[in-house]
Design a protein around this motif. Structure first.
Motif, mmCIF file in Angstrom:
data_model
loop_
_atom_site.group_PDB
_atom_site.id
_atom_site.type_symbol
_atom_site.label_atom_id
_atom_site.label_comp_id
_atom_site.label_asym_id
_atom_site.label_seq_id
_atom_site.Cartn_x
_atom_site.Cartn_y
_atom_site.Cartn_z
ATOM 1 N N PRO A 121 8.969 7.559 -22.279
ATOM 2 C CA PRO A 121 7.912 8.176 -23.096
ATOM 3 C C PRO A 121 8.038 9.703 -23.143
ATOM 4 N N THR A 122 7.524 10.289 -24.200
ATOM 5 C CA THR A 122 7.532 11.753 -24.302
ATOM 6 C C THR A 122 6.824 12.361 -23.099
ATOM 7 N N ASP A 123 5.717 11.761 -22.710
ATOM 8 C CA ASP A 123 5.023 12.146 -21.487
ATOM 9 C C ASP A 123 5.338 11.082 -20.437
ATOM 10 N N PRO A 124 6.148 11.414 -19.428
ATOM 11 C CA PRO A 124 6.585 10.412 -18.445
ATOM 12 C C PRO A 124 5.414 9.684 -17.791
ATOM 13 N N LEU A 125 5.654 8.431 -17.454
ATOM 14 C CA LEU A 125 4.667 7.608 -16.769
ATOM 15 C C LEU A 125 4.984 7.573 -15.277
ATOM 16 N N ILE A 126 4.021 7.976 -14.456
ATOM 17 C CA ILE A 126 4.165 7.935 -13.003
ATOM 18 C C ILE A 126 3.556 6.629 -12.495
ATOM 19 N N VAL A 127 4.307 5.885 -11.690
ATOM 20 C CA VAL A 127 3.846 4.583 -11.190
ATOM 21 C C VAL A 127 3.847 4.603 -9.662
ATOM 22 N N PHE A 128 2.660 4.550 -9.079
ATOM 23 C CA PHE A 128 2.513 4.478 -7.623
ATOM 24 C C PHE A 128 2.444 3.002 -7.220
ATOM 25 N N ILE A 129 3.304 2.605 -6.293
ATOM 26 C CA ILE A 129 3.389 1.196 -5.910
ATOM 27 C C ILE A 129 3.259 1.053 -4.402
ATOM 28 N N GLU A 130 2.320 0.240 -3.995
ATOM 29 C CA GLU A 130 2.150 -0.074 -2.579
ATOM 30 C C GLU A 130 2.629 -1.503 -2.334
ATOM 31 N N VAL A 131 3.517 -1.656 -1.361
ATOM 32 C CA VAL A 131 4.049 -2.956 -0.994
ATOM 33 C C VAL A 131 3.154 -3.569 0.074
ATOM 34 N N VAL A 132 2.740 -4.809 -0.144
ATOM 35 C CA VAL A 132 1.842 -5.465 0.800
ATOM 36 C C VAL A 132 2.495 -6.728 1.352
ATOM 37 N N ALA A 133 2.894 -6.671 2.603
ATOM 38 C CA ALA A 133 3.340 -7.867 3.310
ATOM 39 C C ALA A 133 2.182 -8.434 4.113
ATOM 40 N N THR A 134 1.324 -7.550 4.619
ATOM 41 C CA THR A 134 0.148 -7.991 5.376
ATOM 42 C C THR A 134 -1.124 -7.280 4.908
ATOM 43 N N ASP A 135 -1.063 -5.959 4.760
ATOM 44 C CA ASP A 135 -2.242 -5.225 4.313
ATOM 45 C C ASP A 135 -1.800 -3.907 3.681
ATOM 46 N N GLY A 136 -2.790 -3.071 3.281
ATOM 47 C CA GLY A 136 -2.488 -1.750 2.735
ATOM 48 C C GLY A 136 -2.311 -1.685 1.243
ATOM 49 N N PRO A 137 -3.256 -2.218 0.421
ATOM 50 C CA PRO A 137 -3.110 -2.200 -1.034
ATOM 51 C C PRO A 137 -3.484 -0.860 -1.644
ATOM 52 N N ILE A 138 -3.321 -0.763 -2.957
ATOM 53 C CA ILE A 138 -3.885 0.362 -3.708
ATOM 54 C C ILE A 138 -5.384 0.112 -3.813
ATOM 55 N N SER A 139 -6.129 0.771 -2.961
ATOM 56 C CA SER A 139 -7.581 0.616 -2.927
ATOM 57 C C SER A 139 -8.231 1.740 -3.745
ATOM 58 N N ASP A 140 -9.536 1.705 -3.876
ATOM 59 C CA ASP A 140 -10.245 2.769 -4.588
ATOM 60 C C ASP A 140 -9.980 4.127 -3.921
ATOM 61 N N ARG A 141 -10.015 4.166 -2.601
ATOM 62 C CA ARG A 141 -9.800 5.428 -1.887
ATOM 63 C C ARG A 141 -8.389 5.951 -2.122
ATOM 64 N N ARG A 142 -7.390 5.066 -2.031
ATOM 65 C CA ARG A 142 -6.005 5.502 -2.250
ATOM 66 C C ARG A 142 -5.815 5.960 -3.688
ATOM 67 N N GLN A 143 -6.420 5.253 -4.620
ATOM 68 C CA GLN A 143 -6.299 5.612 -6.026
ATOM 69 C C GLN A 143 -6.870 7.008 -6.276
ATOM 70 N N THR A 144 -8.020 7.286 -5.691
ATOM 71 C CA THR A 144 -8.651 8.601 -5.849
ATOM 72 C C THR A 144 -7.765 9.698 -5.266
ATOM 73 N N ALA A 145 -7.176 9.452 -4.101
ATOM 74 C CA ALA A 145 -6.310 10.445 -3.459
ATOM 75 C C ALA A 145 -5.056 10.702 -4.284
ATOM 76 N N LEU A 146 -4.504 9.669 -4.883
ATOM 77 C CA LEU A 146 -3.289 9.828 -5.691
ATOM 78 C C LEU A 146 -3.595 10.492 -7.032
ATOM 79 N N TYR A 147 -4.764 10.199 -7.580
ATOM 80 C CA TYR A 147 -5.173 10.903 -8.796
ATOM 81 C C TYR A 147 -5.293 12.407 -8.525
#
Length: 371
Positions: free
Chosen positions: A279-305
């Motif tokens: 895209p003309t404006d690149p897309l940034i994709v944050f990915i969290e791998v979950v084998a047991t825990d640690g998803p993209i939660s509301d708190r993590r999303q806010t921190a990454l934003y």
């Protein structure tokens, strides 16, 4: 022996498959339904073994015109299961619903187990996967027995079928009755298990390779880089890849700087950061791998934003993904309620599919708006 008695014995013998123990059934079910099988837990747990054992015990097998109801399973006892003569087996199957019929010993399950037997083990498990058939000539409210094993599924529990012959029969059943998507999930899960023993080699979009430490998280990370990125991004690149213990495996500061993103090791950084350069404006994709825990939660999303806001990225240029190995993985059930709205969930065993958690807005929308 009279002619009539001889005929009755012949009929009894002709309708019963070979006797098999519940222990043997419990041992073979995980071989028939390996990791990656949809609703595998409903097909392989002891309640499933008890159900399949009882169906074989009473002759509830396709083509034999004999059927099982949940009562056959929850009223079974060790003493009854040890009665192996054809007459005893047939009597249990025919008479269990009679009030006068007495089963020796303590029942395997309480009467209220009928629901998980019917709804989980049978309907959502064995019927759904194609191992059990149900009569379609009975009203849904009928209490009459309606379930029978598919004949070639029942044959997998013949105690005389062993070793290579057993494995060949199981493979033939899987190829014939498991759906293409189910077989693909099984293959991916098995390949991942093998790869995870000696380390996991990852091929990056730019042609470079890196070896990750053995383990389920590395298997998912490999799938993200090699499958997710190629499927859902047009011109993918890896900006960041880390392992457990914050070990950085891949870090492309030059590419990150060229698109205006400054990456610094931080407790809120996810396992992977991808970028789509098409895209003309690149897309940034944050990915969290979950084998047991640690998803993209509301708190993590806010921190990454906060990270992308500071770099001047519009939020339409940012995506969040929580990656799992499979929908059956324990981590899915554990963290599903914590997943952030306006993020995605992706499963390595079904790489072409993705789940969107769409957040609400003040504007009223109807279901048709999402189709």
């Amino acid at each position: 022996m009279s002619a009539c008695a001889s005929i009755r014995n012949h009929r009894v013998n002709s309708i019963l498959p070979p006797y098999v123990t519940r222990e043997l059934v419990e041992e073979r079910l995980p071989l028939v339904f390996p990791e990656g099988t949809p609703n595998r837990i409903y097909c392989t747990r002891q309640l499933s073994a008890s159900t399949v054992f009882t169906m074989i015990y009473i002759g509830a097998v396709q083509g034999l015109d004999r059927f099982l109801g949940p009562i056959h399973v929850y009223r079974m006892t060790d003493e009854q299961a040890a009665k192996v003569s054809d007459g005893e087996r047939v009597a249990y199957g025919n008479d269990i619903r009679k009030r006068s019929y007495v089963v020796p010993g303590d029942p395997w399950y309480a009467d209220n187990t009928r629901e998980p037997i019917r709804d989980e083990t049978l309907r959502e498990g064995l019927v759904n996967i194609g191992a059990v058939i149900a009569r379609d000539d009975l009203p849904t409210t009928s209490s009459k027995p309606r379930y029978a094993l598919l004949s070639d599924f029942a044959a997998l529990f013949d105690p005389n079928l062993v070793d290579d012959a057993l494995l060949a029969a199981i493979s033939a059943f899987q190829a014939k009755h498991l759906s293409k998507s189910a077989l693909a999930r099984v293959s991916l899960m098995q390949a991942g298990a093998v790869a995870g023993k000696s380390g996991v080699m990852v091929s990056f979009p730019n042609g470079e390779t890196r070896k990750l430490a053995p383990g389920p998280s590395s298997i998912i990370s490999k799938s993200v880089v090699e499958d997710f990125a190629q499927t859902f991004l047009q011109t993918p690149a890896v900006l960041w890849l880390s392992e457990s213990g914050n070990k950085v495996v891949q870090r492309d500061d030059g590419l990150a700087a060229s698109i205006g993103l400054k990456i610094e090791a931080d407790k809120d950084l996810p396992d992977l950061i991808l970028v789509d350069l098409a895209p003309t404006d690149p897309l940034i994709v944050f990915i969290e791998v979950v084998a047991t825990d640690g998803p993209i939660s509301d708190r993590r999303q806010t921190a990454l934003y906060a990270l992308t806001d500071a770099a001047g990225f519009d939020r339409s240029q940012v995506a969040f993904v929580t990656a799992f190995e499979d929908r059956e993985a324990s981590g899915v059930r554990k963290v599903m309620s914590a997943l952030a709205w306006d993020s995605f969930a992706w499963f390595a065993s079904e790489p072409n599919n993705i789940v969107q958690l769409k957040g609400g807005t003040t504007k009223k929308r109807f279901l048709t708006d999402f189709l």
